[in-house]
Design a protein around this motif. Sequence first.
Motif, PDB file in Angstrom:
ATOM      1  N   UNK A  87       0.835  -1.195   0.000  1.00 54.38           N
ATOM      2  CA  UNK A  87       0.000   0.000   0.000  1.00 54.38           C
ATOM      3  C   UNK A  87       0.872   1.249   0.000  1.00 54.38           C
ATOM      4  N   UNK A  88       0.319   2.336  -0.501  1.00 55.18           N
ATOM      5  CA  UNK A  88       1.000   3.625  -0.495  1.00 55.18           C
ATOM      6  C   UNK A  88       1.346   3.971   0.956  1.00 55.18           C
ATOM      7  N   UNK A  89       2.631   4.203   1.209  1.00 58.59           N
ATOM      8  CA  UNK A  89       3.080   4.477   2.575  1.00 58.59           C
ATOM      9  C   UNK A  89       2.488   5.769   3.143  1.00 58.59           C
ATOM     10  N   UNK A  90       1.980   6.634   2.291  1.00 60.15           N
ATOM     11  CA  UNK A  90       1.346   7.861   2.781  1.00 60.15           C
ATOM     12  C   UNK A  90       0.080   7.529   3.577  1.00 60.15           C
ATOM     13  N   UNK A  91      -0.529   6.384   3.270  1.00 66.58           N
ATOM     14  CA  UNK A  91      -1.757   5.988   3.962  1.00 66.58           C
ATOM     15  C   UNK A  91      -1.505   5.001   5.104  1.00 66.58           C
ATOM     16  N   UNK A  92      -0.244   4.563   5.270  1.00 65.30           N
ATOM     17  CA  UNK A  92       0.071   3.594   6.323  1.00 65.30           C
ATOM     18  C   UNK A  92       1.122   4.165   7.282  1.00 65.30           C
ATOM     19  N   UNK A  93       1.131   5.481   7.427  1.00 67.38           N
ATOM     20  CA  UNK A  93       2.035   6.180   8.346  1.00 67.38           C
ATOM     21  C   UNK A  93       3.500   5.853   8.091  1.00 67.38           C
ATOM     22  N   UNK A  97       3.251  -1.831   4.170  1.00 68.44           N
ATOM     23  CA  UNK A  97       2.249  -2.862   4.464  1.00 68.44           C
ATOM     24  C   UNK A  97       1.938  -3.577   3.154  1.00 68.44           C
ATOM     25  N   UNK A  98       2.209  -4.875   3.121  1.00 67.15           N
ATOM     26  CA  UNK A  98       1.976  -5.655   1.913  1.00 67.15           C
ATOM     27  C   UNK A  98       0.498  -5.707   1.571  1.00 67.15           C
ATOM     28  N   UNK A  99       0.229  -5.775   0.283  1.00 66.13           N
ATOM     29  CA  UNK A  99      -1.136  -5.878  -0.211  1.00 66.13           C
ATOM     30  C   UNK A  99      -1.295  -7.203  -0.955  1.00 66.13           C
ATOM     31  N   UNK A 100      -2.014  -8.137  -0.346  1.00 65.18           N
ATOM     32  CA  UNK A 100      -2.220  -9.427  -1.019  1.00 65.18           C
ATOM     33  C   UNK A 100      -3.082  -9.236  -2.266  1.00 65.18           C
ATOM     34  N   UNK A 101      -4.044  -8.314  -2.195  1.00 66.71           N
ATOM     35  CA  UNK A 101      -4.878  -8.034  -3.377  1.00 66.71           C
ATOM     36  C   UNK A 101      -4.031  -7.445  -4.509  1.00 66.71           C
ATOM     37  N   UNK A 102      -3.173  -6.496  -4.177  1.00 67.75           N
ATOM     38  CA  UNK A 102      -2.309  -5.884  -5.181  1.00 67.75           C
ATOM     39  C   UNK A 102      -1.342  -6.885  -5.791  1.00 67.75           C
ATOM     40  N   UNK A 103      -0.780  -7.754  -4.940  1.00 71.33           N
ATOM     41  CA  UNK A 103       0.135  -8.778  -5.430  1.00 71.33           C
ATOM     42  C   UNK A 103      -0.589  -9.749  -6.347  1.00 71.33           C
ATOM     43  N   UNK A 104      -1.783 -10.142  -5.956  1.00 69.69           N
ATOM     44  CA  UNK A 104      -2.590 -11.046  -6.787  1.00 69.69           C
ATOM     45  C   UNK A 104      -2.914 -10.393  -8.130  1.00 69.69           C
ATOM     46  N   UNK A 121      12.312 -18.629  -8.509  1.00 67.12           N
ATOM     47  CA  UNK A 121      13.188 -17.806  -7.679  1.00 67.12           C
ATOM     48  C   UNK A 121      12.600 -17.501  -6.310  1.00 67.12           C
ATOM     49  N   UNK A 122      11.718 -18.368  -5.843  1.00 70.11           N
ATOM     50  CA  UNK A 122      11.224 -18.287  -4.471  1.00 70.11           C
ATOM     51  C   UNK A 122       9.981 -17.449  -4.275  1.00 70.11           C
ATOM     52  N   UNK A 123       9.320 -17.042  -5.356  1.00 73.07           N
ATOM     53  CA  UNK A 123       8.103 -16.244  -5.228  1.00 73.07           C
ATOM     54  C   UNK A 123       8.420 -14.792  -4.911  1.00 73.07           C
ATOM     55  N   UNK A 124       7.364 -14.005  -4.863  1.00 68.53           N
ATOM     56  CA  UNK A 124       7.540 -12.585  -4.553  1.00 68.53           C
ATOM     57  C   UNK A 124       7.753 -12.402  -3.058  1.00 68.53           C
ATOM     58  N   UNK A 125       8.663 -11.517  -2.711  1.00 72.70           N
ATOM     59  CA  UNK A 125       8.952 -11.165  -1.322  1.00 72.70           C
ATOM     60  C   UNK A 125       9.050  -9.640  -1.243  1.00 72.70           C
TER      61      UNK A 125
END
Length: 148
Positions: A87-93, A97-104, A121-125
């Motif tokens: 998520x945009x860090x401006x909205x998460x102070x 914060x990872x976004x499972x929806x965005x990654x999907x 290569x081990x998936x996204x991290x």
Amino acid sequence: MRRLLAALLLPLLLMVSPAHADLRITRDHGGYVTEYKAKYERIRERRERVIIDGICNSACTMVFGIVPLNKICVTPRASLGFHLAYYDKAFTFGIKVNSSEGTSELMGYYPQPVRDWIRRNGGLTNEMKKIKNGVDLWKIVDPCPEDF
């Protein structure tokens, strides 16, 4: 007479013909998924080519799922970078914060060769995983012809 007519019509045809331009990516670190989606859809609609000639990280890599692969090529300077969406860090102070929806959503855009490379290569991290010029990259996209 035909030559005169052709000489008069050629400039007119050039003015009304859509101009085709290549998008050359040299240093793109990504950004908002919605902005890249719109940008690449415009490029696809105009049937333009994309030349990856440097860094294409994060949302930039959505090009592979939106622009046809036969309209994309890479130079020896190309480098792709993949990571989990967040998520945009401006909205998460300021906290990432990872976004499972965005990654999907990102994974849904990628063609099978990109998904296969990510899986091998081990998936996204959270850490950027990079592909540089070479056989792994060429399994995803063709190298540009020499004249680029």
